[in-house]
Design a protein around this motif. Structure first.
Motif, PDB file in Angstrom:
ATOM      1  N   GLU A 112       0.834  -1.206   0.000  1.00  0.00           N
ATOM      2  CA  GLU A 112       0.000   0.000   0.000  1.00  0.00           C
ATOM      3  C   GLU A 112       0.869   1.257   0.000  1.00  0.00           C
ATOM      4  N   ASP A 113       2.061   1.167   0.626  1.00  0.00           N
ATOM      5  CA  ASP A 113       2.972   2.304   0.603  1.00  0.00           C
ATOM      6  C   ASP A 113       3.539   2.521  -0.792  1.00  0.00           C
ATOM      7  N   HIS A 114       3.808   1.439  -1.512  1.00  0.00           N
ATOM      8  CA  HIS A 114       4.317   1.583  -2.869  1.00  0.00           C
ATOM      9  C   HIS A 114       3.286   2.309  -3.744  1.00  0.00           C
ATOM     10  N   ALA A 115       2.034   1.939  -3.590  1.00  0.00           N
ATOM     11  CA  ALA A 115       0.995   2.602  -4.379  1.00  0.00           C
ATOM     12  C   ALA A 115       0.912   4.084  -4.035  1.00  0.00           C
ATOM     13  N   SER A 133      18.305   1.660  -0.962  1.00  0.00           N
ATOM     14  CA  SER A 133      17.965   0.490  -0.150  1.00  0.00           C
ATOM     15  C   SER A 133      16.938  -0.404  -0.840  1.00  0.00           C
ATOM     16  N   LEU A 134      17.102  -0.568  -2.145  1.00  0.00           N
ATOM     17  CA  LEU A 134      16.167  -1.398  -2.915  1.00  0.00           C
ATOM     18  C   LEU A 134      16.410  -2.882  -2.671  1.00  0.00           C
ATOM     19  N   HIS A 135      15.325  -3.649  -2.758  1.00  0.00           N
ATOM     20  CA  HIS A 135      15.381  -5.104  -2.726  1.00  0.00           C
ATOM     21  C   HIS A 135      15.070  -5.624  -4.133  1.00  0.00           C
ATOM     22  N   LEU A 136      15.469  -6.853  -4.405  1.00  0.00           N
ATOM     23  CA  LEU A 136      15.436  -7.336  -5.781  1.00  0.00           C
ATOM     24  C   LEU A 136      14.042  -7.341  -6.390  1.00  0.00           C
ATOM     25  N   ASP A 137      13.018  -7.607  -5.587  1.00  0.00           N
ATOM     26  CA  ASP A 137      11.663  -7.666  -6.135  1.00  0.00           C
ATOM     27  C   ASP A 137      10.897  -6.366  -5.919  1.00  0.00           C
ATOM     28  N   ASP A 138      11.622  -5.290  -5.660  1.00  0.00           N
ATOM     29  CA  ASP A 138      10.975  -4.028  -5.310  1.00  0.00           C
ATOM     30  C   ASP A 138      10.323  -3.410  -6.539  1.00  0.00           C
ATOM     31  N   PRO A 139       9.056  -2.967  -6.445  1.00  0.00           N
ATOM     32  CA  PRO A 139       8.395  -2.319  -7.581  1.00  0.00           C
ATOM     33  C   PRO A 139       8.771  -0.858  -7.776  1.00  0.00           C
ATOM     34  N   LEU A 140       9.579  -0.290  -6.865  1.00  0.00           N
ATOM     35  CA  LEU A 140       9.864   1.140  -6.945  1.00  0.00           C
ATOM     36  C   LEU A 140      10.513   1.568  -8.260  1.00  0.00           C
ATOM     37  N   PRO A 141      11.500   0.841  -8.802  1.00  0.00           N
ATOM     38  CA  PRO A 141      12.073   1.305 -10.077  1.00  0.00           C
ATOM     39  C   PRO A 141      11.029   1.472 -11.170  1.00  0.00           C
ATOM     40  N   ALA A 142      10.102   0.518 -11.267  1.00  0.00           N
ATOM     41  CA  ALA A 142       9.056   0.614 -12.289  1.00  0.00           C
ATOM     42  C   ALA A 142       8.115   1.779 -12.000  1.00  0.00           C
ATOM     43  N   LEU A 143       7.810   2.018 -10.716  1.00  0.00           N
ATOM     44  CA  LEU A 143       6.933   3.131 -10.361  1.00  0.00           C
ATOM     45  C   LEU A 143       7.578   4.465 -10.709  1.00  0.00           C
ATOM     46  N   VAL A 144       8.872   4.592 -10.397  1.00  0.00           N
ATOM     47  CA  VAL A 144       9.569   5.847 -10.700  1.00  0.00           C
ATOM     48  C   VAL A 144       9.627   6.058 -12.206  1.00  0.00           C
ATOM     49  N   ARG A 145       9.944   4.985 -12.923  1.00  0.00           N
ATOM     50  CA  ARG A 145      10.023   5.097 -14.378  1.00  0.00           C
ATOM     51  C   ARG A 145       8.660   5.455 -14.962  1.00  0.00           C
TER      52      ARG A 145
END
Length: 348
Positions: A112-115, A133-145
């Protein structure tokens, strides 16, 4: 009710400086094409009158918000308890402040925080993002992009999407680990254990790889999983001693892990470094200098990494570079790897 004086306007600054309103606007918004003598008159009038630009109006002109999102892919309990994050945020804040930019801190703990973070980044509130502090399955790169924001990552990316334009700043984790383990081997230690960090983070994976570079065929029992926390170091150290009571050295993936390991060694009646030598990683002074005994560790410039991340982002936003500070200028390559050094204290 106390009445406040009206805020100085562009027109008031123009009258004080003896120039047009348009000239004041260009100087205030950092545009080129104003003679230095006129620009200096405007700056002096701004200071004398205490003029503060209206940020909303300024953004319409510059298309900049003067704000940068700093996204840590960790819960707040971790970020505010771990001095590593404090040092990195300090570096980021110093660089952004030096160039009149606001830091907006965003933390993530669950989906919910990622959203929420994704919506904020896509909402046009900031000019760019610094993500670490990214983890391998983190959706943040895709969200930022997906938000279309210029971004600099802290740490070597662990994903491969075919793009070669990812800008990141990291330390030489693998080389630093090799130096630590070679130092232990040079002391005559033959049963060298490693307490890892969370292996879904590239820094921990790289430090494990550096350990294996020097110890290519280690006893599997001499490697224990940690999580970059002192509690994780305690659990892993107990596990190692139960499995391999004859171990004579430990390379811990970070200083907090090493601090936890030292507590367990002391509980078990083992002398450091006589019975077991210990080397950490980070050289976080609030930790490394206050362990008992003081910790031999691998130094990485954590605050400098934060400053360089911010500087690289600002370079990209400005289409060039802000004035360099007294630190080394950033190379042009997308990935910047900063050197590490071994710091000798009393544990090895």
């Amino acid at each position: 009710m106390t009445q406040t004086a009206p805020r100085p306007t562009l027109e008031a600054v123009a009258e004080r400086a003896g120039v047009s309103r348009a000239t004041v606007s260009r100087v205030v918004n950092g545009a080129h094409g104003v003679r230095e003598a006129l620009a200096e008159r405007v700056r002096r009038a701004v200071e004398e009158l205490g003029y503060v630009p209206n940020q909303a109006a300024r953004s319409l002109v510059t298309r900049r918000h003067q704000a940068v999102a700093v996204v840590a892919a960790e819960p707040e309990t971790r970020v505010f308890a771990d001095p590593y994050f404090a040092q990195q945020l300090r570096g980021i804040s110093k660089e952004l402040t030096a160039h009149d930019n606001q830091l907006v801190l965003l933390l993530t703990e669950g989906r919910e925080d990622h959203a929420r973070v994704g919506r904020y980044l896509a909402g046009g509130h900031v000019d760019g993002a610094l993500v670490f502090s990214l983890h391998l399955d983190d959706p943040l790169p895709a969200l930022v992009r997906g938000a279309g924001l210029p971004t600099v990552f802290g740490g070597r990316p662990g994903w491969d999407d075919g793009r070669d334009d990812v800008v990141y700043v990291d330390s030489d984790n693998r080389g630093g680990a090799r130096a630590a383990v070679r130092h232990l081997a040079g002391l005559g230690r033959t049963r060298v254990a490693h307490i890892t960090g969370p292996l879904d983070q590239t820094s921990a994976a790289d430090r494990l790889a550096g350990f294996r570079d020097v110890r290519p065929d280690p006893d599997p029992g001499l490697v224990a999983r940690g999580d970059f926390t002192s509690g994780g170091g305690e659990r892993a150290m107990r596990e190692l001693l139960d499995r391999c009571p004859g171990l004579d050295a430990v390379f811990a993936a970070n200083d907090l892990t090493a601090a936890g390991a030292l507590r367990v060694l002391r509980e078990r009646g083992l002398r450091v470094p006589d019975d077991v030598a210990v080397v950490g990683f980070d050289d976080m002074l609030p930790v490394a200098e206050e362990t008992e005994p003081p910790l031999t560790t691998v130094r990485q410039d954590i605050e400098g990494m934060g400053r360089l991340m911010a500087r690289l982002l600002l370079r990209g936003l400005d289409g060039g570079a802000p004035e360099d500070t007294d630190e080394a200028p950033a190379p042009a390559a997308p990935g910047v790897i900063l050197p590490t050094t071994l710091v000798h204290r009393a544990t090895a």
